[in-house]
Motif scaffolding. Structure first.
Motif: not given
Length: 465
Positions: A373-389
């Motif tokens: 399901s979409g409940t509690g889903a997360q998204e990560f990009t290089q602009d996400t805090k803590g993600v290098p780059g």
């Protein structure tokens, strides 16, 4: 020339110094017990930690463009490290064949303990259509040596339930136009010995696959009978991709009806997404930027009317639905939170961030007793805090994803690749799994330069396994 250089066990200063000097440090023969031992299929050196294989099929090796190589990063209690790795190409001692321009060595990867010695082996495919794949053997000191097998891409699984891993071999020359070139397919019953001997072999679906190009696939057990099933992503022609599904049996693989599982041109992943003990199958369809999940049961894949389709407009799923985002281009299933139910990593390499097209993202969808399901889903990009780059045009973050427990804490970690990073050199990120989901503390970014491998237009991370 690339050489097979095995690194020390953990990132200690002495080892780091040896690597910096270009000296291969000796292996620490001690075996620290992992808190939660990784499955054998994930562990090339038997230390209990999952290891990551990264394909760089665009790399220039020995002056030959797009010859390609594979980097294997060994896991440990503190995750991955650039000093614990091996780089494998056709120029590596013990690897059969010769470096050739355009081969794309490392374009496709599969893994598993093919000889039953307790160490996972790595099967390295290519994009040439002609060169053979290579089985690189796992062992106490990591991967070394190789045996040619007559295929360009492969899948591993115990298809007949005899407790020995089998190898499905496909030879395909990818079509440059609308019409497929066709494929040949054979299954070798295991074990596959280091000398290249194997059990009985049988042709697979010859009357059908000769008209289509096998691109990739995945294996899992949808009905819990102890025999692996096989799903293939195949190019059917005129820009259309299909899914071919085979069920395991005592006599081997049996083809199912064309509509037995979802169709799609994206990733394929097996995992128990609802915790009922049966693997489910997720198939990405990037033409419509979606993925569809078909659930397993004691009688096999459940009927079509029970399948569920997800897009970025599904409640809880991050982002906004856009056909060019490529939601589902890559998929991987694993238990990130340690609740006994698999979760799904979804590559979205076409995601636009600001004005940067194809900057890319990775979405994490949670499994539950009610299914994905979409409940509690997360998204990560290089602009996400803590993600290098930094997210940039054409990075294609999420072009490949893999979930496996790299640090032995019982939670699957995320490896996310951006094959377009740094102008096409490519890079891979490691993000840790926790009971709360994927976290960015101790995030690691590494590319080909960090491991001393050829980097120019290498497409490092075009495949991760």
């Amino acid at each position: 020339m690339l050489s097979l250089s095995l690194s020390g066990r953990w990132a200690v200063p002495v080892v780091a110094g040896l690597v910096a000097l270009g000296v291969t440090p000796p292996q620490d023969l001690s075996r620290a017990e992992a808190a939660t031992r990784a499955p054998v299929r994930d562990d090339f050196n038997g230390d209990g930690y999952g290891d990551l294989a990264v394909g760089a099929p665009g790399a220039t090796v020995d002056g030959r463009s797009k010859a390609g190589y594979v980097a294997v990063m060994y896991g440990g209690p503190h995750g991955l490290s650039a000093s614990r790795r091996v780089v494998i190409s056709r120029s590596t001692n013990g690897i059969p064949g010769s470096t050739a321009s355009g081969e794309g060595f490392g374009r496709q990867l599969s893994r598993g303990d093919l000889d039953g010695d307790g160490y996972a082996d790595l099967v390295i495919g290519n994009g040439s259509g002609q060169a053979d794949a290579v089985v690189v053997r796992g062992g106490r000191d990591g991967l070394s040596g190789g045996t040619s097998v007559p295929a360009t891409n492969t899948q591993t699984g115990d298809f007949n339930g005899d407790g020995k891993l089998d190898l499905a071999l496909f030879r395909t020359r990818p079509a440059a136009g609308d019409d497929p070139n066709g494929s040949t397919a054979t299954v070798w019953n295991g074990p596959l010995t280091r000398a290249g001997r194997h059990g009985a072999e049988a042709s697979l679906d010859a009357d059908h696959l000769k008209y289509y190009d096998v691109r990739d696939g995945a294996t899992g057990d949808v009905n819990g009978d102890g025999r692996d099933d096989l799903a293939l992503s195949i190019y059917c022609g005129d820009g259309v991709y299909c899914t071919r599904f085979y069920t395991g049996s005592a006599s081997g693989l049996t083809v199912q009806e064309p509509d037995a599982v979802p169709e799609g041109d994206g990733g394929i992943a097996f995992g128990d997404l609802n915790g009922d003990g049966y693997d489910d199958i997720a198939v990405g369809g990037t033409d419509f930027s979606q993925l569809t999940v078909a659930y397993g049961s004691s009688s096999g894949v459940r009927p079509r009317d029970t399948w569920k389709t997800f897009t970025q407009d599904t409640p809880g799923v991050p982002g906004t639905d856009d056909e060019v985002d490529g939601f589902g281009r890559s998929l991987s299933a694993g238990d990130i939170t340690g609740d006994g139910i698999d979760d799904l990593a979804v590559g979205v390499p076409g995601e636009e961030l600001g004005y940067d097209d194809y900057a890319g993202a990775v979405d994490i969808l949670r499994g539950s007793r009610a299914g994905l399901s979409g409940t509690g889903a997360q998204e990560f990009t290089q602009d996400t805090k803590g993600v290098p780059g930094t997210a940039e045009l054409n990075d294609a973050f999420g072009s490949a994803v893999a979930l496996l427990d790299i640090n032995g804490n019982g939670y699957a970690d995320l490896a996310a690749a951006a094959a377009g990073e740094d102008g096409g050199n490519g890079a891979v990120w490691e993000l840790r799994g926790r009971p709360t989901g994927i976290v960015t503390d101790a995030a690691l970014l590494f590319g080909p330069k960090a491991i001393g491998a050829p980097y120019a237009k290498a497409a490092f991370g075009a495949e991760v396994e």
